[in-house]
Design an enzyme around this catalytic site. Sequence first.
Site, PDB file in Angstrom:
ATOM      1  CG  ASP A  18      44.095  31.815  42.686  1.00 52.11           C
ATOM      2  OD1 ASP A  18      44.784  31.499  41.698  1.00 52.11           O
ATOM      3  OD2 ASP A  18      44.568  32.320  43.726  1.00 52.11           O
ATOM      4  CE1 TYR A  30      40.089  40.104  42.110  1.00 48.70           C
ATOM      5  CE2 TYR A  30      41.450  42.075  42.128  1.00 48.70           C
ATOM      6  CZ  TYR A  30      41.151  40.838  41.610  1.00 48.70           C
ATOM      7  OH  TYR A  30      41.909  40.315  40.597  1.00 48.70           O
TER       8      TYR A  30
END
Lengths: 253, 253
Positions: A55, A113
């Site tokens: 994103d 992540y």
Amino acid sequence: MRESRRIMLTVSYDGTAYAGWQRQLNAPSVQAALERALLSLTGEAAAVTGASRTDAGVHALGQAAHFDTRSSIPAEKFSFALNTRLPDDVRVVDARLAAPDFHARYGARGKTYRYQIHNSPHASALYRHQRAHVIPTLDAALMRNAGRDVLGEHDFRAFAAAGCEAKSTVREITEAGLRRDGELIELTVSGRSFLYNMVRILAGSLIYIGMGKLPPDALAAALRSGNRLDLGFTAPAHGLTLMKVRYTAHEEN
Amino acid sequence: MRESRRIMLTVSYDGTAYAGWQRQLNAPSVQAALERALLSLTGEAAAVTGASRTDAGVHALGQAAHFDTRSSIPAEKFSFALNTRLPDDVRVVDARLAAPDFHARYGARGKTYRYQIHNSPHASALYRHQRAHVIPTLDAALMRNAGRDVLGEHDFRAFAAAGCEAKSTVREITEAGLRRDGELIELTVSGRSFLYNMVRILAGSLIYIGMGKLPPDALAAALRSGNRLDLGFTAPAHGLTLMKVRYTAHEEN
């Protein structure tokens, strides 16, 4: 005419100035930056496919990508050659020849992540684009314990953003670690794949647990209920960094 | 009229956009940003004195500063009040009442700096403003050992930049630590005070030692010779961060 070769790239970027990984009509994207650099280098209009469509504002230290080329440039030279043509907030840190059927997205076997929180009464000047600011003092031990509830295979329906189009919401989390280092709280999450916004919803829920705004067993309860409303907020994008994408060994060599 | 009070600030900043700490005629400085915020908050044109006049591009997590005010704002509220008026690359992380004779610069009893190196064939996208890029693989163990040579009191004449106006070039280094974490090499240096560019010359010389461009005993030799030419380059400003300024206990409370 030369044969087409598939090249695998490892890409790191500072997502601050980008509308995300994916090419868009009127906004800068990491994908378009790479494709522009490739066009300038090889004269080819190659599509670059990334493992994860991160994103806007999300960073990467180890995004993976692939593209096809008929150029004669040795595979491992693409990193240096592309970096001279890329803006300095995008760096190709590795390039190598891949199998013709290697696919950065569909072939990915795992991703890691990290989510960074600046836990302090005042925001961070130096890390303002890399760490989400949380004012109330968080109970990191409580958050670490709560994080263990998502380990293993579960239906993560409650952890999916509204726009999520995944056919199945079952995912497997193989790592959910959390450490505090002064004002920094760092969450590390690994899994084969993730639902849209899943890591940010997990981070936001752990923040709420650490503040006492959600009970310590909120993650387990949400896995049972499947209800997004049983969880915390979607933590801001800029705290998130894609660290690594894993493939089976033969694809990585 | 209210009595004047002296307030001590702890300031963190991302030095990327600044020509340094010190107020300048035609360039943005951290000092001017703070003085502008104070003027807006109190209506007073107060001078803010910093412990260290950091160079352009140098960052701070714990710069110390003081100013005088006749405003009625409680000392410890200045951080929050100033932060609403400061750009987001400057944050006041602490504010407290100081003794009337407290002086951020002349009263400093010790300072700690860190120098960060990105040791990789490719520059860092995410940390490009915080770490100096060094391509050849550095021998961190060699650098760590060499760093010990500057511990203690020495004449650091060889470590002073050409423009250095210090009366004495004798300084005491109390800490010179070095650690590697993947591609990051981090040097931590503490001392009562430093000559102009001293930490950056030390960092540049350790980089040369780690590359084999200088012998492992180059620091010790330069301390004996007093010759700047016996050392390495002045490592770039953006790798440097002022971590902490120390005062005697009663001044800090």
